[in-house]
Design a protein around this motif. Sequence first.
Motif, short mmCIF file in Angstrom:
data_model
loop_
_atom_site.label_atom_id
_atom_site.label_comp_id
_atom_site.label_asym_id
_atom_site.label_seq_id
_atom_site.Cartn_x
_atom_site.Cartn_y
_atom_site.Cartn_z
N ARG A 10 25.84 22.53 -2.33
CA ARG A 10 25.79 23.71 -3.20
C ARG A 10 26.03 25.00 -2.42
N CYS A 14 29.19 27.47 -3.31
CA CYS A 14 29.09 28.88 -3.68
C CYS A 14 30.08 29.71 -2.88
N LEU A 18 33.56 30.88 -4.82
CA LEU A 18 33.60 32.30 -5.06
C LEU A 18 34.82 32.92 -4.41
N GLU A 47 16.23 39.66 -6.64
CA GLU A 47 17.20 38.56 -6.47
C GLU A 47 16.75 37.32 -7.23
N PRO A 52 21.41 33.41 -12.33
CA PRO A 52 21.80 32.57 -11.19
C PRO A 52 23.30 32.34 -11.11
N ASP A 53 23.79 32.11 -9.91
CA ASP A 53 25.17 31.71 -9.71
C ASP A 53 25.32 30.28 -10.24
N ALA A 55 27.23 27.98 -9.51
CA ALA A 55 27.48 26.98 -8.46
C ALA A 55 26.19 26.43 -7.88
N HIS A 56 25.10 27.20 -7.97
CA HIS A 56 23.81 26.71 -7.47
C HIS A 56 23.25 25.61 -8.36
N HIS A 178 30.70 30.32 -16.07
CA HIS A 178 29.71 31.26 -16.60
C HIS A 178 28.92 30.57 -17.69
N SER A 553 21.96 23.22 -15.06
CA SER A 553 22.28 24.61 -15.35
C SER A 553 21.22 25.25 -16.24
#
Length: 650
Positions: A10, A14, A18, A47, A52-53, A55-56, A178, A553
């Motif tokens: 992961r 990211c 990205l 943060e 969240p991103d 990809a995580h 997204h 997700s």
Amino acid sequence: MRKRTGTVVRTMLCASMLIAMGTGAATGAGRAPLQPKQLAGPATEFEAMRAPDPAHAAILSRSALLPVVFDASGQATLRVPVHHGRLDAMLLSGGADWSPRLVSPAGVELAQATLARGARASRLGGEHDGQAGTVVRLDGLVRGDWTLHLQARSGEGARGYLLLKGDDRLELASHQVHRRQLVGERMDIVAMLAADDGTRVALGRDAGHVRSAQLRIVAPDGTATLRPMHDDGRHGDGGAGDGRLAGGFVPDATGTWIAQVIVHGHDRLGTPFVRTAEHALPVIEAGPRLAAGTASAAYSSPGRLSVRLPLANAGKGAHYRVLAEVWGRDGKGGEVPVAWIGGMAEAGDGGLSLGLDERWIARAGALAPFELRALRIEDPDHFIPLATATRLPLSTPRLRLPRTAPARQAAIDELMTMGPRPAAADARAAATGRKLVLVHGYCSGGVWPQAQFANSATFLDANQNRSHDQFAQRIKSFGAQWNSFGTVAHSQGGAASLHLYAYYWSGLDNASGSRLMQSVGTPYQGTNLSGIIATVGNWFGVACGSNSNMTYSGASAWLAGIPTSARSKVNYYTTAFRTTNWYTNDYCNAASDLVLGDPEDGTVERAYAQLPGATNRGHTAGQCHTAGMRDPAQYRDSSRNATMSSNAAR
């Protein structure tokens, strides 16, 4: 034993992508007042509370769920890659007899007696939400592409799935671009291979060769279509030929859509493979949008500001999850982070209101002008963004804040982080007594042996599928019989209890004792079974349906709004199968073992049962998620139950 490389993969994804791109039961009668908390926290938590991103929360799949569709004569043929001479598979036939025949790469059919010896009945998923089928485990096979021939009898099911376990060293990593999962808005999925040989992790074309890649879209009505996935550098997939894949679709109806990535190819040694990743995607109608203008703050009581967000198209009485950062300026005009604010908020009179204690501003030493940043308004069940703003001006009244050093160093208290408690009459002050509430999980019933817990009551909402928010409100209503209560929860019940404490006032806030919330086997970070079962259930139907909160997700999005202070009130346990020797692949459930990485409890992988910020009370081998699996059910451990009972808050 399989090695889980999720954290490493992961992290690399990211960067790479990205760059490229009681004794009573819960009745649920009538919704009780929500009584939401007015949440806030320090700028050091910005943060953790941001969206969240994606990809995580990537799916890391070592398996393949292949659709089986029969032709007019009732026949189906599938190519089955075999690595290291072993085949682990499951036929999900809906109870139909498909008379399987397996043929080697050289055209030699495997003896039916051999095939029968390697087969056993199993079930993918739980008692009420799973699908029965046949697991096949065979050793000593020739490496390469075998052919599976299936024959459906007249009048029996004409479709189903074949679930294959692949080589542990090669994964398919796949995630959404997204989470704007709205009707009419394009949704994109990106994917790539990830290989781990024990010394390094390789991504994309360095991990293997992709021969074909497709995105199989299954609509809520079961209609399936195939779309190509691209690696040409023109579809948000990075550079042409780099092994990154991209594809998408536009949903035209609400409901759960399945976006299944299907990839065929060869690994670095030339061995054929097939991998799939199943994204269960709830799609909802567009909701409220931010109206023109600015957010405004006004005093609601001494020391408390009500922050008003102007909305259009907000349904009166509907509630949403809202999160935002408050920023101000210093004496020289420099930017100053103040605090994050948020929680569940009900719409009314054209807007939403959040709470802000002026002591946050004093602690930060901030001055006007103020603004909100990273604002997002989400639906409360799936945490899908409905309205967002990168920056929104915030007008405030003339503030009378102390600027002394003690004001900036004052301790953070409950009023600052959760807002004012409801008035006694609103808090159902007539309720008396203390209780430990035993909570079951998703699509389950009363699993806890109540006799092993002192002064306890069993919450029961049997065999239901609830979002964390819906589940939490039912626990709240049940617990309202007492002035205070703590929880011991199984599976999703642990997440629902945490959701309740994080967002709503309840008897949890009156409890005393060392452990407010305790859980066993909770998928705080999701489980890959959620996407698999949703995909299978879309064709066959399952009693409880899909639950987006327990996908990777969905869990990631949910956690991005759970404050650190709430997580710290959780004590949790994990379990896994018993290891009998070093050379076999042990399991809790033969079917889920094809999907999950070790160690796991038959439903949740140990790595994804962790709750950052909470207290991990330990891991036990030799216990599985539910009854009916190979080892005893994790909720029947009398010793652990006694420990939880004696330490529980009530």
